[in-house]
Enzyme design. Structure first.
Site, PDB file in Angstrom:
ATOM      1  N   ARG A  28      11.537   3.804   2.878  1.00 28.52           N
ATOM      2  CA  ARG A  28      11.248   2.958   3.925  1.00 28.52           C
ATOM      3  C   ARG A  28      12.541   2.092   4.284  1.00 28.52           C
ATOM      4  O   ARG A  28      13.352   1.673   3.231  1.00 28.52           O
ATOM      5  CB  ARG A  28      10.268   2.053   3.398  1.00 28.52           C
ATOM      6  CG  ARG A  28      10.026   0.757   4.164  1.00 28.52           C
ATOM      7  CD  ARG A  28       8.679  -0.034   3.964  1.00 28.52           C
ATOM      8  NE  ARG A  28       7.688   0.496   4.506  1.00 28.52           N
ATOM      9  CZ  ARG A  28       6.362  -0.036   4.436  1.00 28.52           C
ATOM     10  NH1 ARG A  28       6.372  -1.259   4.389  1.00 28.52           N
ATOM     11  NH2 ARG A  28       5.353   0.713   4.974  1.00 28.52           N
ATOM     12  N   HIS A  81       5.596   5.531  11.309  1.00 31.74           N
ATOM     13  CA  HIS A  81       5.097   5.371   9.969  1.00 31.74           C
ATOM     14  C   HIS A  81       3.910   6.781   9.635  1.00 31.74           C
ATOM     15  O   HIS A  81       2.919   6.446   9.730  1.00 31.74           O
ATOM     16  CB  HIS A  81       4.271   4.122   9.617  1.00 31.74           C
ATOM     17  CG  HIS A  81       3.833   3.975   8.314  1.00 31.74           C
ATOM     18  ND1 HIS A  81       4.194   4.450   7.414  1.00 31.74           N
ATOM     19  CD2 HIS A  81       3.445   2.422   7.807  1.00 31.74           C
ATOM     20  CE1 HIS A  81       3.965   4.005   6.201  1.00 31.74           C
ATOM     21  NE2 HIS A  81       3.386   2.708   6.519  1.00 31.74           N
ATOM     22  N   ARG A  87       0.956  -1.351  -0.051  1.00 33.47           N
ATOM     23  CA  ARG A  87      -0.008  -0.071  -0.040  1.00 33.47           C
ATOM     24  C   ARG A  87       0.762   1.336  -0.081  1.00 33.47           C
ATOM     25  O   ARG A  87       0.594   2.029  -0.864  1.00 33.47           O
ATOM     26  CB  ARG A  87      -0.980  -0.117   1.384  1.00 33.47           C
ATOM     27  CG  ARG A  87      -2.148  -0.441   1.014  1.00 33.47           C
ATOM     28  CD  ARG A  87      -2.628  -1.002   2.370  1.00 33.47           C
ATOM     29  NE  ARG A  87      -1.676  -2.023   2.968  1.00 33.47           N
ATOM     30  CZ  ARG A  87      -1.748  -3.225   2.479  1.00 33.47           C
ATOM     31  NH1 ARG A  87      -2.733  -3.671   1.683  1.00 33.47           N
ATOM     32  NH2 ARG A  87      -0.999  -4.189   2.986  1.00 33.47           N
ATOM     33  N   THR A  88       1.958   1.370   0.931  1.00 37.61           N
ATOM     34  CA  THR A  88       2.462   2.537   1.130  1.00 37.61           C
ATOM     35  C   THR A  88       3.373   3.080  -0.441  1.00 37.61           C
ATOM     36  O   THR A  88       3.074   4.144  -0.747  1.00 37.61           O
ATOM     37  CB  THR A  88       3.826   2.580   2.112  1.00 37.61           C
ATOM     38  OG1 THR A  88       2.837   2.113   3.297  1.00 37.61           O
ATOM     39  CG2 THR A  88       4.373   3.872   2.409  1.00 37.61           C
ATOM     40  N   LYS A 104      25.318  -3.865  -1.493  1.00 43.56           N
ATOM     41  CA  LYS A 104      26.939  -3.767  -1.464  1.00 43.56           C
ATOM     42  C   LYS A 104      27.624  -3.091  -0.323  1.00 43.56           C
ATOM     43  O   LYS A 104      28.790  -2.833  -0.306  1.00 43.56           O
ATOM     44  CB  LYS A 104      27.330  -2.944  -2.785  1.00 43.56           C
ATOM     45  CG  LYS A 104      26.871  -3.586  -4.038  1.00 43.56           C
ATOM     46  CD  LYS A 104      27.550  -2.829  -5.150  1.00 43.56           C
ATOM     47  CE  LYS A 104      26.730  -3.465  -6.614  1.00 43.56           C
ATOM     48  NZ  LYS A 104      26.784  -2.326  -7.785  1.00 43.56           N
TER      49      LYS A 104
END
Lengths: 306, 157
Positions: free
Chosen positions: A104, A132, A54-55, A83
């Site tokens: 995120r 959030h 959703r986000t 890396k």
């Protein structure tokens, strides 16, 4: 309208700022055609080091609906972080590729890195178990839309209040409103963390930590349910025993107020039975849809467009 | 009553170094630990524990010849021995007197215990905490918000 550059917490957002975003989101929702070209030529970078449905999609949808473009990645495994690249370097690099970014990450404290190393606006799409903020803002927007206000409401948050990153953000957002009564319902293993409780104590907010919803459900305006994750319980027998006490079915909602609404940040597993979906109080899919309008408003604000 | 020997130990002057007075009783060994004073320290060190004090009833005192505190050491000392008095001695005279106070912010000397905090993950940032309570001492990480207190904190000092 006040402009800001970084959104990583609801703690430092004023009620006025939240209200201005909700007001813009509402205008967008009513007349989306007025905003189709507001971000022409602008690029949103999607930097998702953790999975999301959703986000990520709603941020993408928000930017596309504003006429902008998107680029980015949906997993740390496909970026140079695999890396060993630091977040600071990733942000400095992306500053040359995009006009605004959403990140995120499983690490906590990313906001401070963004403030130090990013020259473009950055929005949190969720950081660890810490925050959030855009989820909390769309939750507040959904509540505001349903009741026309947030002040004075009786709101319960139920489920995993310890590890759910939405919870602290929503609590700090609700704390900006007046006379909100909060019930925090969870098994003792999943109560809010001490630093969240300590922050809440600094607000003029009434909150009660209880473990059973039946005693208060009839007086609630809003019930916000979160998923209890199996892996949080060392003893699976505890999980099996508890999960049924934190499950919402039509029977649980027999005597709720007419205006009552049920919210969930999604994804849900079995904490709300599918039979509940058709009840008028079930607002969680509308809640997810509201995320697009709120994120459109935020993008416009952070880019200084509206 | 203090014996003559005890009094002598406490009042004997040092030519150059640091005298830390009004240390909370029992904390002197911890103070030496924070200052890195161990059995290899080449100069004179005097330590008195649970000495009678007019202001504190009981206190500890540490005298260290040839030692000047770094800012990091002062910051740590202020957390374990708030209100202690640091006397900097030069040529047998007190050149400077500093009363240690718990600061509002604590930076770099303590690590956040949250393994998912950015300060523990190769990012170019140093640990930094706000002091949210002085008694009991509670610090809050400026990055991940987690609290550091009690044994988790004292083990790092």
């Amino acid at each position: 309208m006040k402009f800001t550059k970084f959104i990583f917490s609801t703690l430092n957002l004023s009620r006025e700022y939240l209200e201005s975003i909700f007001s813009l989101a509402s205008k967008i929702e009513q007349n989306p055609e007025n905003y189709l070209n507001k971000c022409n030529g602008k690029i949103l970078a999607i930097l998702f080091f953790e999975p999301s449905t959703r986000t990520m999609l709603s941020f993408e949808s928000a930017m596309l609906r504003l006429g902008g473009s998107i680029l980015g990645f949906a997993s740390g495994k496909t970026s140079s972080s695999a890396k060993g690249e630091t977040i600071a370097d990733t942000l400095r690099m992306i500053n040359g590729y995009a006009d605004i970014a959403v990140i995120r990450h499983y690490l906590e404290g990313v906001g401070e890195i963004a403030k130090k190393y990013s020259s473009i606006p950055v929005i949190s799409g969720g950081t660890g178990t810490q925050a959030h903020p855009t989820q909390a803002m769309l939750d507040l927007y959904t509540i505001k839309k349903a009741f026309g206000k947030i002040d004075g409401l009786k709101i319960a948050l139920m489920g995993d209040l310890k590890y759910g990153r939405t919870i602290p953000s929503l609590l700090y957002g609700l704390a900006k409103y007046d006379d909100v009564t909060l019930y925090l319902i969870s098994p003792k293993e999943l109560k809010i963390r001490s630093h969240v409780r300590q922050r809440l104590n600094g607000f003029n907010l009434k909150f009660y930590e209880i473990d059973d919803i039946s005693q208060i459900i009839d007086e609630l305006d809003v019930l916000y349910v979160t998923r209890i994750q199996k892996e949080r319980f060392p003893d699976q027998l505890d999980y099996e025993r508890l999960k049924s006490s934190y499950k919402i079915s039509p029977e649980t909602l027999n005597n709720v107020k007419d205006s009552f609404i049920l919210l969930h940040p999604l994804p849900r597993v079995d904490e709300i039975t599918p039979e509940v979906d058709s009840l008028p109080c079930a607002k969680y899919f509308e809640q997810a849809k509201n995320g697009v309008f709120v994120r459109m408003a935020l993008i416009l604000n952070l880019l200084g467009v509206e | 009553m203090e014996t003559v020997e005890e009094k002598k130990l406490i009042v004997t002057k040092i030519k150059e170094g640091t005298v830390i007075d009004r240390i909370p009783p029992g904390k002197a060994l911890k103070v030496l630990h924070v200052l890195g004073i161990n059995d290899n320290y080449p100069y004179t060190v005097a330590l008195a524990m649970r000495v009678k004090s007019k202001k504190m009833q009981l206190k500890d005192i540490v005298k260290i010849k040839g030692k000047m505190l770094t800012s990091e050491e002062s910051q740590k000392l202020s957390l374990i021995a708030p209100n202690a008095v640091v006397n900097i001695i030069n040529d047998y005279k007190v050149e400077k007197k500093i009363v240690l106070e718990i600061p509002e912010q604590v930076s770099e000397i303590i690590k956040c215990l949250n393994p998912n905090c950015v300060t523990n993950n190769r990012e170019p940032v140093f640990p930094s905490f706000s002091v949210i309570s002085k008694e009991p001492l509670i610090l809050q990480c400026k990055y991940c918000d987690r609290l550091l207190e009690g044994q988790n904190l004292s083990e790092q000092l």
